[in-house]
Motif scaffolding. Structure first.
Motif, PDB file in Angstrom:
ATOM      1  N   ALA A 343       0.843  -1.207   0.000  1.00 25.60           N
ATOM      2  CA  ALA A 343       0.000   0.000   0.000  1.00 25.60           C
ATOM      3  C   ALA A 343       0.875   1.252   0.000  1.00 25.60           C
ATOM      4  CB  ALA A 343      -0.913  -0.006   1.218  1.00 25.60           C
ATOM      5  N   ARG A 344       0.498   2.236  -0.804  1.00 31.29           N
ATOM      6  CA  ARG A 344       1.256   3.494  -0.863  1.00 31.29           C
ATOM      7  C   ARG A 344       0.951   4.312   0.385  1.00 31.29           C
ATOM      8  NH1 ARG A 344       3.649   4.522  -5.682  1.00 31.29           N
ATOM      9  NH2 ARG A 344       2.976   3.311  -7.494  1.00 31.29           N
ATOM     10  N   ARG A 345       2.002   4.697   1.089  1.00 26.89           N
ATOM     11  CA  ARG A 345       1.854   5.403   2.354  1.00 26.89           C
ATOM     12  C   ARG A 345       1.146   6.750   2.185  1.00 26.89           C
ATOM     13  NH1 ARG A 345       4.218   4.211   7.045  1.00 26.89           N
ATOM     14  NH2 ARG A 345       5.650   2.760   6.064  1.00 26.89           N
ATOM     15  N   GLU A 346       1.429   7.428   1.068  1.00 27.76           N
ATOM     16  CA  GLU A 346       0.848   8.768   0.871  1.00 27.76           C
ATOM     17  C   GLU A 346      -0.668   8.740   0.716  1.00 27.76           C
ATOM     18  OE1 GLU A 346       2.414   7.421  -3.236  1.00 27.76           O
ATOM     19  OE2 GLU A 346       3.053   7.305  -1.140  1.00 27.76           O
ATOM     20  N   ARG A 347      -1.211   7.528   0.390  1.00 26.33           N
ATOM     21  CA  ARG A 347      -2.663   7.410   0.218  1.00 26.33           C
ATOM     22  C   ARG A 347      -3.371   7.011   1.514  1.00 26.33           C
ATOM     23  NH1 ARG A 347      -5.251   9.426  -4.286  1.00 26.33           N
ATOM     24  NH2 ARG A 347      -3.899   9.242  -6.105  1.00 26.33           N
ATOM     25  N   MET A 348      -2.612   6.736   2.543  1.00 26.11           N
ATOM     26  CA  MET A 348      -3.196   6.291   3.805  1.00 26.11           C
ATOM     27  C   MET A 348      -3.689   7.477   4.632  1.00 26.11           C
ATOM     28  SD  MET A 348      -3.095   2.984   3.941  1.00 26.11           S
ATOM     29  CE  MET A 348      -3.507   3.038   2.202  1.00 26.11           C
ATOM     30  N   PRO A 349      -4.679   7.257   5.505  1.00 29.02           N
ATOM     31  CA  PRO A 349      -5.123   8.332   6.407  1.00 29.02           C
ATOM     32  C   PRO A 349      -3.954   8.835   7.262  1.00 29.02           C
ATOM     33  CG  PRO A 349      -6.650   6.473   6.476  1.00 29.02           C
ATOM     34  CD  PRO A 349      -5.489   6.036   5.662  1.00 29.02           C
ATOM     35  N   GLU A 350      -3.981  10.092   7.626  1.00 24.63           N
ATOM     36  CA  GLU A 350      -2.885  10.739   8.350  1.00 24.63           C
ATOM     37  C   GLU A 350      -2.506   9.983   9.624  1.00 24.63           C
ATOM     38  OE1 GLU A 350       0.051  13.284   8.014  1.00 24.63           O
ATOM     39  OE2 GLU A 350      -1.661  13.414   6.640  1.00 24.63           O
ATOM     40  N   ALA A 351      -3.518   9.483  10.340  1.00 28.23           N
ATOM     41  CA  ALA A 351      -3.276   8.800  11.619  1.00 28.23           C
ATOM     42  C   ALA A 351      -2.535   7.468  11.431  1.00 28.23           C
ATOM     43  CB  ALA A 351      -4.599   8.550  12.337  1.00 28.23           C
ATOM     44  N   TRP A 352      -2.598   6.909  10.209  1.00 23.87           N
ATOM     45  CA  TRP A 352      -1.997   5.598   9.965  1.00 23.87           C
ATOM     46  C   TRP A 352      -0.570   5.677   9.425  1.00 23.87           C
ATOM     47  CZ3 TRP A 352      -6.324   2.193   7.260  1.00 23.87           C
ATOM     48  CH2 TRP A 352      -7.445   2.151   8.094  1.00 23.87           C
ATOM     49  N   LYS A 353      -0.117   6.889   9.107  1.00 25.73           N
ATOM     50  CA  LYS A 353       1.160   7.019   8.400  1.00 25.73           C
ATOM     51  C   LYS A 353       2.372   6.633   9.256  1.00 25.73           C
ATOM     52  CE  LYS A 353      -0.255  10.161   4.771  1.00 25.73           C
ATOM     53  NZ  LYS A 353      -0.130  11.476   4.133  1.00 25.73           N
ATOM     54  N   SER A 354       2.184   6.594  10.562  1.00 29.54           N
ATOM     55  CA  SER A 354       3.303   6.214  11.446  1.00 29.54           C
ATOM     56  C   SER A 354       3.500   4.703  11.494  1.00 29.54           C
ATOM     57  CB  SER A 354       3.054   6.742  12.865  1.00 29.54           C
ATOM     58  OG  SER A 354       1.839   6.198  13.362  1.00 29.54           O
ATOM     59  N   GLN A 355       2.448   3.935  11.143  1.00 27.12           N
ATOM     60  CA  GLN A 355       2.557   2.474  11.207  1.00 27.12           C
ATOM     61  C   GLN A 355       3.052   1.910   9.869  1.00 27.12           C
ATOM     62  OE1 GLN A 355      -1.643   2.039  12.165  1.00 27.12           O
ATOM     63  NE2 GLN A 355      -1.979   0.787  10.334  1.00 27.12           N
ATOM     64  N   PRO A 356       3.634   0.696   9.870  1.00 28.69           N
ATOM     65  CA  PRO A 356       4.153   0.118   8.616  1.00 28.69           C
ATOM     66  C   PRO A 356       3.048  -0.062   7.579  1.00 28.69           C
ATOM     67  CG  PRO A 356       4.878  -1.150  10.529  1.00 28.69           C
ATOM     68  CD  PRO A 356       3.828  -0.199  11.015  1.00 28.69           C
ATOM     69  N   ALA A 357       3.433   0.054   6.314  1.00 29.47           N
ATOM     70  CA  ALA A 357       2.459  -0.077   5.217  1.00 29.47           C
ATOM     71  C   ALA A 357       1.988  -1.521   5.080  1.00 29.47           C
ATOM     72  CB  ALA A 357       3.093   0.399   3.919  1.00 29.47           C
TER      73      ALA A 357
END
Length: 619
Positions: A343-357
C-alpha cells in the motif's frame, strides 16, 4: 562493486565448504588470508555482498579458473549443500518436473523470506518459446552471478528428475521492464531424459515400436497395480461402499482413471456478492486499465480508498514482487508468479502514516470472459509483532486462510532462529576464546620449560610430585667473569645488568646448540650440566664443546670500564650427582653432591680465558 544487498552467512559457509572439500583446508586458509575475512560465518547473520564477491574473485585467482567455471561449480555444490543442510524434502516437493520446479522457486524464496527477512533472492520465469523451446528468464539485483544458475538447474534435473540438461545463454541485458532487478538473462533449456538417451537409435521405426511397447508395458503394470490395490481394499475388514472402493483405486493406483478426470462447473455461480466479499476479505478485481471493480471487506477497511468507485489500483499500491511495471501486460507475463503488493503510504489516512504499510501477497488469475484480473491475496505478515504494528487482528484474516497458521508457526520459527543465532554466536565466542587460551597456554608452557626440564615441568603440571633422581655420572660446568668485583665497583648498575644480559643470552643460545641443561645463574656465575636430567653417554664432550663456545661468545661482550672484551674462567668436573625439584614458589631443578663443589673449585682455581678440567672430566 556498488552495494546491491547482502548475503546471509549460509552462502559464505557453502563457499567455504566447497573450497575445503574440493581444494583442501590449505587453499581455504590461503583464500581467507588474501581476502582478510573472519574465521567463521554465522548462518543467520547478514554479510555485505562485497565479502562474498571478494571471496569468489580471489578463489578464481588462487585456483587459476575462470569466473564462469567457478560459479557453475559453486551452483552444483550449492544444491548439494542445501540438501545436506536439511532442505532436501522441501526442494523435492517443489514440482513433478523441472519446469514446475523452476516455476515454484519464487514461491520458495517468498516462504524463506519469512525467516530470512533481508534475503534478496533472484527471480525466475519459464517461457515456452518458438518450436516448443523452453526459455528460462533469470532476474537478479546482482550482476555477474548468472553462471551459478546452470550449475544448480543441471544438478536438480539430474538428481530429482533423472534428466540431462544443457543451458545456453541466449540473451543478457539490463532489464528495463522490471523496475528493480538489474540483470536479465535468458537461458535456452534443453532437456533429455536418461531413458531417451539410452534408447537413442538411428532407426525411427524401431524407436516408435520401442515407445509403443514401453507404453503397453506401462499400461499393463498400471493395471496390475490397480488390481492389487483393488484386491487389498476388497478384503479389508471395514465395510466400504462400491464407490468408496472405486475412489480408493483411483486415488491410490494413480492409473489411467486419474487422467480421465473432467471437472464439472455449475451453470451459474451459487454465491452472492456480499457472501463472496466476506468469505474472501482480501481480494481485488480490476480491469485492463487497472480500474478496481470489486474488493474484499477487510481490504477496504485497511485501504479506505478502495471503497471509491473507478479508482486505479496502481494509485494505491505498488508491486514489490515480481518487480515489474504496474500494467496488465506485465502482470499477465508473470501470471504464474506470486505477487506482493504494498500500500502506498501517501494514500493512507494521516493517523496511519506512522505504522508500517500493509503488504499483500497472493495469486493473479485472469478472467477472460469478463476481461478482468482477480487478485486473491492475504496480508503478508511474518509474526504477531507485525500483526500488532499494523493494528490488525487474527480475526481479520478469514478462518480458511492459512496465513493465520503461518503467522503462529513462523512466530515459533523466528524464536528458534534467534536461539540458533545466539548459540552460533556463543559457539564462535568460545572458539575465539579457546584460540586465545591456546596461545596463552603456549606462552605459559614456553616460560615453564625455560625454568624447568620439559618432563619435570609436565609432571608438575599434572600435579604429581617429582621424585629426586640419582645420576651415576654427569659433567658440570661453572663459569664466572674475571675481575667482576672491580667492574661492579666502577660501573652503574644498569651497565652491569646490560653486560650480564648480553653474555647470558649468548650462553643460553649455546645450551640449545650443544643440548646441555642450564641449571642456574648467581651473579656472574653460570652453571650447566650434561647428562642431566636426560642421561646421555656424550655428556663430557657436549659440555667441553659448550665451554669452547663460551670463550668465543665472551669475546663479543665488552667490559664497560675498559671497552675491551671481557675474560671468563671455566671449570669442568665429571662425577655423580643427586637432582630434584626444590621449593613450591618458583621451584628450581637443583643438583646436589660433591661433584657440584668440585666443579665450582675447578672454576675458581682456573686461569682467565682458559677451560680448567678435572682428571675425571679429562678422561
Amino acid at each position: 562493486m556498488s552495494r546491491t544487498g547482502d548475503f546471509y552467512g549460509f552462502i559464505n559457509t557453502c563457499l567455504q565448504s566447497l573450497v575445503i572439500e574440493k581444494f583442501g583446508e590449505e587453499t581455504w586458509e590461503k583464500l581467507k588470508a588474501s581476502t582478510e575475512v573472519q574465521d567463521a560465518f554465522m548462518t543467520y547473520t547478514v554479510y555485505d555482498d562485497v565479502i562474498t564477491m571478494k571471496l569468489i574473485q580471489e578463489a578464481c585467482k588462487v585456483l587459476g579458473v575462470s569466473m564462469e567455471a567457478f560459479l557453475k561449480l559453486f551452483g552444483e555444490y550449492f544444491f548439494k549443500f542445501c540438501k545436506m543442510s536439511g532442505y532436501d524434502r522441501m526442494l523435492r516437493t517443489l514440482g513433478g518436473n523441472l519446469t514446475e520446479f523452476i516455476e515454484n522457486l519464487d514461491a520458495l524464496h517468498s516462504y524463506l523470506a519469512l525467516s530470512y527477512q533481508e534475503m534478496n533472492a533472484p527471480s525466475f520465469r519459464v517461457e515456452k518459446g518458438a518450436d516448443e523451446k523452453t526459455l528460462l528468464h533469470y532476474y537478479s539485483d546482482r550482476s555477474g552471478l548468472c553462471h551459478i544458475v546452470p550449475g544448480i538447474i543441471e544438478s536438480v534435473a539430474k538428481d530429482f528428475f533423472d534428466t540431462d540438461v544443457t543451458m545456453d545463454i541466449l540473451d543478457m541485458s539490463k532489464e528495463e521492464e522490471r523496475t528493480g532487478k538489474k540483470e536479465h538473462v535468458v537461458f535456452l533449456v534443453v532437456q533429455k531424459s536418461h531413458r531417451q538417451m539410452r534408447r537413442a537409435k538411428p532407426n525411427r521405426l524401431q524407436d516408435n515400436q520401442d515407445i509403443q511397447r514401453d507404453q503397453e508395458v506401462l499400461g499393463l503394470l498400471s493395471f496390475l497395480r490397480m488390481k492389487e490395490k483393488y484386491l487389498s481394499v476388497s478384503v479389508c475388514p471395514v465395510k466400504k461402499s462400491h464407490w468408496e472402493i472405486v475412489r480408493s483405486i483411483v486415488m491410490f493406483g494413480k492409473g489411467h482413471l486419474v487422467n480421465t478426470f473432467v471437472p464439472v462447473y455449475p451453470e451459474r455461480l451459487w454465491i452472492e456478492q456480499k457472501t463472496f466479499c466476506n468469505a474472501f476479505p482480501f481480494h481485488i478485481v480490476f480491469d485492463e486499465s487497472l480500474r478496481v471493480k470489486q474488493a474484499g471487506v477487510n481490504i477496504q477497511k485497511y485501504v479506505p480508498g478502495l471503497q471509491t468507485q473507478k479508482i486505479r489500483l496502481d494509485e494505491y499500491f505498488s508491486i514489490i514482487h515480481p518487480q515489474v511495471t504496474f500494467n496488465i501486460f506485465s502482470i499477465c507475463k508473470f501470471i504464474n508468479s506470486q505477487f506482493v503488493l504494498k500500500a502506498r503510504r501517501e494514500r493512507m489516512p494521516e493517523a496511519w502514516k506512522s505504522q508500517p504499510a500493509l503488504k499483500l501477497r497472493g495469486q493473479m488469475i485472469w478472467m477472460e470472459s469478463v476481461g478482468c484480473m482477480i487478485y486473491m491475496c492475504s496480508p503478508k505478515l511474518r509474526s504477531l509483532q507485525e500483526l500488532e504494528e499494523r493494528k490488525m487482528h487474527l480475526s481479520d484474516i478469514a478462518p480458511h486462510d492459512t496465513t493465520r497458521d503461518l503467522i503462529l508457526l513462523n512466530q515459533q520459527r523466528l524464536a528458534e532462529i534467534e536461539l540458533s543465532n545466539q548459540l552460533e554466536r556463543k559457539k564462535e565466542e568460545l572458539r575465539v576464546l579457546s584460540k586465545h587460551l591456546a596461545i596463552e597456554k603456549k606462552k605459559t608452557e614456553t616460560l615453564l620449560y625455560a625454568m624447568l626440564p620439559e618432563h619435570v615441568a609436565n609432571q608438575l603440571k599434572e600435579g604429581k610430585k617429582v621424585a629426586a633422581g640419582e645420576f651415576e655420572t654427569c659433567t658440570i660446568l661453572f663459569s664466572d667473569v674475571v675481575t667482576f668485583t672491580n667492574i661492579c665497583a666502577a660501573c652503574h648498575p644498569i651497565q652491569i645488568v646490560k653486560m650480564l644480559n648480553s653474555m647470558y643470552s649468548k650462553f643460553d643460545r649455546l645450551t640449545n646448540v650443544h643440548e646441555v641443561y642450564k641449571v642456574e645463574t648467581i651473579g656472574d656465575a653460570y652453571m650447566v650440566v650434561g647428562g642431566v636430567p636426560v642421561p646421555i653417554g656424550s655428556h663430557a664432550q657436549r659440555v667441553a664443546n659448550f665451554a669452547l663456545g663460551m670463550r668465543i661468545s665472551a669475546k663479543e661482550v665488552m667490559n664497560p670500564i675498559t671497552g675491551e672484551p671481557i675474560q671468563i674462567r671455566v671449570g669442568i668436573h665429571t662425577g655423580p650427582v643427586l637432582a630434584g625439584v626444590v621449593g613450591d614458589k618458583m621451584p628450581r631443578y637443583c643438583l646436589f653432591g660433591d661433584t657440584v663443589n668440585t666443579a665450582s673449585r675447578m672454576e675458581s682455581h682456573g686461569l682467565p680465558d682458559k677451560v680448567h678440567l678435572s682428571p675425571t672430566a679429562y678422561r
